[in-house]
Design a protein around this motif. Structure first.
Motif, PDB file in Angstrom:
ATOM      1  N   GLU A 147       0.831  -1.204   0.000  1.00  0.00           N
ATOM      2  CA  GLU A 147       0.000   0.000   0.000  1.00  0.00           C
ATOM      3  C   GLU A 147       0.866   1.254   0.000  1.00  0.00           C
ATOM      4  OE1 GLU A 147      -3.994   0.598   1.553  1.00  0.00           O
ATOM      5  OE2 GLU A 147      -3.515  -0.982   2.985  1.00  0.00           O
ATOM      6  N   ALA A 148       1.953   1.229   0.779  1.00  0.00           N
ATOM      7  CA  ALA A 148       2.856   2.382   0.811  1.00  0.00           C
ATOM      8  C   ALA A 148       3.520   2.586  -0.544  1.00  0.00           C
ATOM      9  CB  ALA A 148       3.912   2.179   1.894  1.00  0.00           C
ATOM     10  N   ALA A 149       3.902   1.480  -1.211  1.00  0.00           N
ATOM     11  CA  ALA A 149       4.524   1.602  -2.533  1.00  0.00           C
ATOM     12  C   ALA A 149       3.537   2.180  -3.544  1.00  0.00           C
ATOM     13  CB  ALA A 149       5.027   0.241  -2.992  1.00  0.00           C
ATOM     14  N   MET A 150       2.284   1.729  -3.501  1.00  0.00           N
ATOM     15  CA  MET A 150       1.275   2.271  -4.409  1.00  0.00           C
ATOM     16  C   MET A 150       1.061   3.760  -4.145  1.00  0.00           C
ATOM     17  SD  MET A 150       0.031  -0.162  -6.458  1.00  0.00           S
ATOM     18  CE  MET A 150      -1.664   0.258  -6.877  1.00  0.00           C
ATOM     19  N   ARG A 151       1.067   4.145  -2.871  1.00  0.00           N
ATOM     20  CA  ARG A 151       0.881   5.563  -2.527  1.00  0.00           C
ATOM     21  C   ARG A 151       2.031   6.406  -3.044  1.00  0.00           C
ATOM     22  NH1 ARG A 151       1.920   6.386   3.473  1.00  0.00           N
ATOM     23  NH2 ARG A 151       4.016   6.125   2.612  1.00  0.00           N
ATOM     24  N   ASP A 152       3.263   5.959  -2.803  1.00  0.00           N
ATOM     25  CA  ASP A 152       4.422   6.753  -3.211  1.00  0.00           C
ATOM     26  C   ASP A 152       4.585   6.787  -4.726  1.00  0.00           C
ATOM     27  OD1 ASP A 152       4.916   7.212  -0.567  1.00  0.00           O
ATOM     28  OD2 ASP A 152       6.491   5.699  -0.372  1.00  0.00           O
ATOM     29  N   ALA A 153       4.018   5.794  -5.416  1.00  0.00           N
ATOM     30  CA  ALA A 153       4.074   5.790  -6.877  1.00  0.00           C
ATOM     31  C   ALA A 153       2.918   6.550  -7.507  1.00  0.00           C
ATOM     32  CB  ALA A 153       4.081   4.349  -7.390  1.00  0.00           C
ATOM     33  N   GLY A 154       2.043   7.109  -6.682  1.00  0.00           N
ATOM     34  CA  GLY A 154       0.895   7.842  -7.212  1.00  0.00           C
ATOM     35  C   GLY A 154      -0.200   6.955  -7.750  1.00  0.00           C
ATOM     36  N   LEU A 155      -0.269   5.697  -7.272  1.00  0.00           N
ATOM     37  CA  LEU A 155      -1.232   4.732  -7.789  1.00  0.00           C
ATOM     38  C   LEU A 155      -2.239   4.292  -6.747  1.00  0.00           C
ATOM     39  CD1 LEU A 155       1.243   2.420  -9.771  1.00  0.00           C
ATOM     40  CD2 LEU A 155      -0.054   4.369 -10.627  1.00  0.00           C
ATOM     41  N   LEU A 165       2.628  -7.432 -12.026  1.00  0.00           N
ATOM     42  CA  LEU A 165       3.314  -6.425 -12.838  1.00  0.00           C
ATOM     43  C   LEU A 165       2.995  -5.023 -12.337  1.00  0.00           C
ATOM     44  CD1 LEU A 165       5.017  -5.637 -15.310  1.00  0.00           C
ATOM     45  CD2 LEU A 165       2.924  -5.790 -16.696  1.00  0.00           C
ATOM     46  N   LEU A 166       1.734  -4.791 -11.970  1.00  0.00           N
ATOM     47  CA  LEU A 166       1.343  -3.482 -11.429  1.00  0.00           C
ATOM     48  C   LEU A 166       2.076  -3.193 -10.121  1.00  0.00           C
ATOM     49  CD1 LEU A 166      -0.500  -0.987 -11.565  1.00  0.00           C
ATOM     50  CD2 LEU A 166      -2.259  -2.335 -10.402  1.00  0.00           C
ATOM     51  N   LEU A 167       2.168  -4.196  -9.239  1.00  0.00           N
ATOM     52  CA  LEU A 167       2.882  -4.008  -7.981  1.00  0.00           C
ATOM     53  C   LEU A 167       4.372  -3.795  -8.212  1.00  0.00           C
ATOM     54  CD1 LEU A 167       1.105  -6.690  -5.765  1.00  0.00           C
ATOM     55  CD2 LEU A 167       1.094  -4.219  -5.401  1.00  0.00           C
ATOM     56  N   ALA A 168       4.931  -4.533  -9.177  1.00  0.00           N
ATOM     57  CA  ALA A 168       6.354  -4.342  -9.485  1.00  0.00           C
ATOM     58  C   ALA A 168       6.604  -2.927  -9.995  1.00  0.00           C
ATOM     59  CB  ALA A 168       6.804  -5.375 -10.521  1.00  0.00           C
ATOM     60  N   LEU A 169       5.693  -2.418 -10.818  1.00  0.00           N
ATOM     61  CA  LEU A 169       5.808  -1.035 -11.291  1.00  0.00           C
ATOM     62  C   LEU A 169       5.752  -0.062 -10.121  1.00  0.00           C
ATOM     63  CD1 LEU A 169       5.737   1.141 -13.569  1.00  0.00           C
ATOM     64  CD2 LEU A 169       3.229   0.918 -13.509  1.00  0.00           C
ATOM     65  N   ALA A 170       4.817  -0.283  -9.186  1.00  0.00           N
ATOM     66  CA  ALA A 170       4.693   0.615  -8.034  1.00  0.00           C
ATOM     67  C   ALA A 170       5.956   0.586  -7.177  1.00  0.00           C
ATOM     68  CB  ALA A 170       3.473   0.219  -7.206  1.00  0.00           C
ATOM     69  N   ARG A 171       6.485  -0.605  -6.931  1.00  0.00           N
ATOM     70  CA  ARG A 171       7.695  -0.704  -6.106  1.00  0.00           C
ATOM     71  C   ARG A 171       8.878  -0.041  -6.797  1.00  0.00           C
ATOM     72  NH1 ARG A 171       6.202  -6.801  -5.798  1.00  0.00           N
ATOM     73  NH2 ARG A 171       4.675  -6.860  -4.102  1.00  0.00           N
ATOM     74  N   ARG A 194       6.948   7.714  14.296  1.00  0.00           N
ATOM     75  CA  ARG A 194       7.921   8.213  13.330  1.00  0.00           C
ATOM     76  C   ARG A 194       7.228   8.727  12.079  1.00  0.00           C
ATOM     77  NH1 ARG A 194      10.733   3.659  10.286  1.00  0.00           N
ATOM     78  NH2 ARG A 194       8.691   3.807   9.288  1.00  0.00           N
ATOM     79  N   ASP A 195       6.306   7.925  11.527  1.00  0.00           N
ATOM     80  CA  ASP A 195       5.620   8.334  10.302  1.00  0.00           C
ATOM     81  C   ASP A 195       4.816   9.606  10.522  1.00  0.00           C
ATOM     82  OD1 ASP A 195       6.687   6.060   9.184  1.00  0.00           O
ATOM     83  OD2 ASP A 195       4.863   4.867   9.431  1.00  0.00           O
ATOM     84  N   MET A 196       4.140   9.691  11.664  1.00  0.00           N
ATOM     85  CA  MET A 196       3.322  10.861  11.967  1.00  0.00           C
ATOM     86  C   MET A 196       4.175  12.121  12.043  1.00  0.00           C
ATOM     87  SD  MET A 196       1.037  11.367  15.400  1.00  0.00           S
ATOM     88  CE  MET A 196       2.494  10.937  16.378  1.00  0.00           C
TER      89      MET A 196
END
Length: 700
Positions: free
Chosen positions: A237-245, A465-471, A562-564
Motif C-alpha cells: 500500500e505504501a509503494a502504491m501511494r508513493d508511486a501515485g497509484l 506487474l502493477l505491484l512491481a511497477l509501483a515498487r 515516526r511516520d506521523m
C-alpha cells in the motif's frame, strides 16, 4: 468562445465553500454569522434584481452563490446534529454484549475489524464501536447480525495527535462511532445472525478471489471485485501511494467507469445482432439502462462506500446524457453529481477522496474543453501512426494535468506526493482497465463452469506487474516530495486558482493563475516546525538543524510515531533516537537537549517517562532551560524561561508544533474550535494513594 463562467458549476462550488466554512469557523456564533451574512447578501441581490437594469448577471450570481453557501453550511451543521455520536468519556475495559453491524477482513494484517452496536453498563443509549481482534479469537458464526460476548478495551475516537494530522474523531463523529478499541480475548457467539443483504456475498466473493490469486495481487483483485482491500500488505500500500497509484486500490471512478463502459459496449454490440430489436428500439437507450443496472449492482456489491456512490452518480448522469444524445462529460454534469453527493454526505467535502476524485475529473473535462486542446484533437486526414502519437501525447498531457491538480490536495492532507505518478499511471491505468479487471470478470464468469483458473493466473501476473511497477517507481530517487504542514490559506488560494482556471472561459480564466501562483509561492516558503509534541506527551520530535534529520524521543516499538512526525515536519529518511544525537545528554529519566536555531541556543529538558521528582531539584533543572516537556503535571515551582509543556498544557492544546526562530506555537486545539467531536480532555485525577518512585535528574 464567449468569456465568462457557467453559473451551475459555481453553485456546487458555493455549497462546498459553505461546508468548508462550517468546518473552518470555530463556534455556533460564527456559523450563524455566516448563514445570516449569506441571507442578507441574497436579499440585497434580490432587491437589485427587482429594479432591473443592464447589469443583472452580477446580482443574480450573488443571489445564487449566497444561497448555495448558506445551504452548504446548514446541510453539514444539520447532519452533524442528526448523526453525530458523543464519544465515551475515557478509556474503558469491560465485558460487552454486542451486535455485529459490519465485518471487515484484514487478512494482510492478520486482523479482523468489527463495527458493533452495544450498550455500556449504566448508559441510557446504545452506541457504535469499532473493535479490532485476531482471527483466532473470532468464531466463524460472528457475521453481520450476530450477537457476541467479549471483553474489550475501548477508547474515545482519537483527535489529531499533531497539528495537520488525520482527524479520526471527526470521521468517527459523522460515522456515528462513539468508541474504538480491541478485544482482550476470544469472542463468543451468543446467537448467529441471519444472512441478509449483500454483505455475505461480498465476503464470499472476496475470499474466493483471494483464494484464486495469492498474495497482495489477490488482495488487489478482491478490492476490485468486492471493495474489500484488507488483503493488501502495508508495504505494498505504501509503494502504491508513493508511486501515485493508490487511487487504484479504492473502488471509485476508474472501476465504476470500466464496469459501466464494458456493459454498455457489450450490450450495444450484442443487441445490434437482433434486427427486430434494432428496428424498434433505440439501442443506446437500452444499453444505457443496462449500464445503469451494472453501475448500481457493482456499487451495492462493493459496499456502497462514499467514493463508489459518488462515482456511480457520475456514471448514471453520463449514461442519461448519452441516452438523450448529449455529451456524457461536461462541467455541468460534474457539478450536478457533486451537488447530489453534498446533499447526502456534506462532510465528504473536507476529505481527500472527494477533492481528489472531483478534482481529477474536473481537470480532465476542463482540459478537453479548452480551445487549443480541441483543435489539437480535431479529426483530420492523417496516417494512423500520427493519430496514435497524438493520442499518446494527449494521454501524457492529461496525466500531467491531473498530477498537477491533485498534488496540492496530497500535500495538504498527506504532506507528501508522488512525483512520477503521471508517468506511472500511463501504464497502470490501461493495465488495470483493459487487462486486470476484464480478467477478473472472465475468471468469475468461467468459475461457474470450473474453468476460471487460466484467467486467474493471467490476472495474478498482471497485478504482480502493477505491484512491481509501483515498487520500482517508489524506489526511484526523489520519487516522493514532502512538505511540512501547510496552512489552510495557501491551500485555499491554490484551490481557488484552479477552480477559476477550470470554470471560466476565454482569456479571463488566466486570472486564476494569480491566486494559484501566490499559493504555490507560499508553499515554497514553508518552514517545518523545529519541535512537535503529541497531546499525550509520549512522543517528542525535532529536526537536526544541520542534517535535517528527524530526531525522536519516545518512539517505542511502533513506527506510527515516526511516520506521523515525518509527515508533520516534512522530513524523510531514517529517524534517529534523540538519545543517540550529539546535542543531547540523557540518562534513564531525562534528556537535556541543546539546539541552535534563529541565531541562538535553545535548551530543552524532556522527560523520558512519568514519575515524581524532588521539587527543589526539578525547580533548579527548569530554571536552567528554555522549554520543559513532560507527560505528567509538574510543580508550579518548575519555571523554565519560555514554556512548560506538561500534562495540563498538553491536554488542553491536544499537542502542538513549535517554530523557535519565529516564536510561534501551532496547536491542535486551534483547528478544532467548538465542533462537537472535539472535547479537550479534562485533567487526569491525581492518584495520591500510590506515588510513583522518584526519578533522577541530569547533573546540574
Amino acid at each position: 468562445m464567449n468569456a465568462g463562467p457557467t453559473l451551475a458549476p459555481w453553485l456546487a462550488v458555493g455549497m462546498a465553500a459553505g461546508v468548508a466554512g462550517w468546518f473552518v469557523l470555530a463556534d455556533v456564533r460564527q456559523w450563524i454569522y455566516l448563514i445570516t451574512l449569506c441571507l442578507l447578501a441574497s436579499v440585497a441581490a434580490g432587491l437589485v434584481l427587482r429594479r432591473g437594469g443592464d447589469l443583472v448577471c452580477l446580482p443574480r450570481a450573488i443571489l445564487s452563490l449566497s444561497l448555495s453557501v448558506a445551504l452548504g453550511c446548514g446541510l453539514v451543521w444539520g447532519k452533524s446534529t442528526l448523526v453525530g455520536a458523543p464519544a465515551i468519556p475515557g478509556p474503558l475495559a469491560l465485558d460487552l454484549r454486542a451486535v455485529v453491524l459490519e465485518r471487515q477482513e484484514l487478512t494482510a494484517q492478520s486482523r479482523i475489524r468489527l463495527v458493533v452496536g452495544l450498550r455500556l453498563p449504566g448508559a441510557d443509549r446504545a452506541i457504535k464501536a469499532r473493535i479490532s481482534l485476531k482471527p483466532n479469537d473470532l468464531a466463524s458464526g460472528a457475521r453481520e447480525g450476530a450477537v457476541i460476548r467479549l471483553r474489550a478495551r475501548l477508547f474515545p475516537p482519537a483527535p489529531p495527535r499533531l497539528p495537520g494530522g488525520y482527524d479520526f474523531a471527526r470521521a468517527a463523529w459523522f460515522d456515528g462511532l462513539a468508541a474504538t478499541g480491541s478485544a482482550l480475548g476470544p469472542v463468543q457467539v451468543e446467537s448467529q445472525g441471519a444472512e441478509s443483504g449483500l454483505a455475505p456475498w461480498r465476503h464470499a466473493l472476496a475470499a474466493h478471489v483471494r483464494a484464486a490469486v495469492p498474495g497482495s495481487a489477490g488482495g488487489m483483485a478482491a478490492a476490485f471485485a468486492s471493495g474489500e482491500r484488507g488483503g493488501i500488505t502495508p508495504a505494498d500500500e505504501a509503494a502504491m501511494r508513493d508511486a501515485g497509484l493508490t487511487h487504484l486500490l479504492s473502488v471509485s471512478g476508474l472501476h465504476v467507469s470500466a464496469v459501466v463502459a464494458a456493459t454498455y459496449f457489450l450490450a450495444l454490440r450484442l443487441l445490434a445482432l437482433w434486427p427486430w430489436l434494432v428496428l424498434r428500439v433505440r439501442l443506446p437507450v437500452l444499453a444505457s439502462g443496462m449500464g445503469v443496472l451494472a453501475a448500481v449492482g457493482y456499487t451495492l456489491l462493493t459496499g456502497a462506500e462514499v467514493p463508489t456512490v459518488r462515482s456511480c452518480l457520475g456514471a448514471l448522469l453520463a449514461l442519461a446524457a448519452m441516452a438523450a444524445g448529449r455529451r456524457p462529460f461536461s462541467v455541468r454534469l460534474l457539478a450536478l453529481a457533486a451537488g447530489f453527493v453534498m446533499l447526502l454526505w456534506p462532510e465528504a467535502v473536507v476529505g481527500p477522496s472527494f477533492q481528489m476524485s472531483f478534482g481529477s475529473v474536473l481537470a480532465i473535462v476542463a482540459l478537453h474543453e479548452a480551445a487549443p486542446v480541441r483543435a489539437f484533437l480535431a479529426r483530420r486526414h492523417e496516417g494512423w501512426w500520427i493519430r496514435l502519437g497524438r493520442d499518446l501525447a494527449m494521454l501524457l498531457l492529461t496525466g500531467l494535468v491531473i498530477e498537477l491538480a491533485l498534488m496540492p490536495v496530497a500535500f495538504f492532507h498527506f504532506h507528501r506526493a508522488g512525483i512520477y505518478g503521471s508517468l506511472a499511471n500511463l501504464v497502470a491505468i490501461p493495465l488495470t482497465t483493459f487487462v486486470s479487471m476484464p480478467l477478473i470478470g472472465a475468471g468469475l464468469a468461467f468459475d461457474l463452469v470450473g474453468a476460471g483458473a487460466p484467467f486467474w493466473h493471467l490476472c495474478g501476473w498482471s497485478l504482480d506487474l502493477l505491484l512491481a511497477l509501483a515498487r520500482w517507481v517508489a524506489a526511484r530517487p526523489d520519487a516522493v516530495a514532502q512538505l511540512p504542514v501547510m496552512g489552510g490559506w495557501a491551500y485555499g488560494l491554490i484551490v481557488l486558482g484552479m477552480l477559476w482556471l477550470a470554470l471560466w472561459r476565454g482569456n479571463v480564466r488566466l486570472f486564476g493563475l494569480v491566486p494559484a501562483v501566490v499559493g504555490c509561492l507560499w508553499l515554497a516558503l514553508l518552514t517545518p516546525p523545529d519541535m512537535v509534541i503529541t497531546g499525550d506527551g509520549h512522543q517528542f520530535g525535532m529536526i537536526d538543524p544541520q542534517s535535517r534529520q528527524l530526531l525522536i524521543l519516545g518512539q517505542g516499538r511502533s513506527t506510527y510515531a515516526r511516520d506521523m512526525m515525518q509527515e508533520a515536519m516534512g522530513a524523510s529518511g531514517e529517524a534517529m533516537p534523540i538519545e543517540q544525537w550529539r546535542g543531547a545528554e540523557c540518562n534513564e529519566s531525562f534528556c537535556r537537549i541543546t539546539i541552535r536555531q534563529g541565531g541562538r541556543d535553545w535548551r530543552i529538558l524532556a522527560a523520558r517517562g512519568g514519575g515524581m521528582v524532588e521539587e527543589r531539584a526539578m525547580a533548579a533543572a527548569c530554571a536552567y532551560v528554555d522549554i520543559v516537556v513532560s507527560r505528567v503535571a509538574l510543580s508550579p515551582s518548575c519555571r523554565p524561561r519560555l514554556l512548560r509543556a506538561d500534562e495540563p498544557l498538553l491536554y488542553r492544546t491536544g499537542g502542538f508544533a513549535l517554530y523557535l526562530a519565529q516564536g510561534r506555537i501551532v496547536t491542535v486545539a486551534q483547528s478544532q474550535g467548538q465542533h462537537p467531536w472535539w472535547r479537550a480532555p479534562s485533567l487526569k485525577p491525581q492518584e495520591g494513594a500510590i506515588e510513583p518512585p522518584p526519578v533522577t535528574l541530569l547533573d546540574q
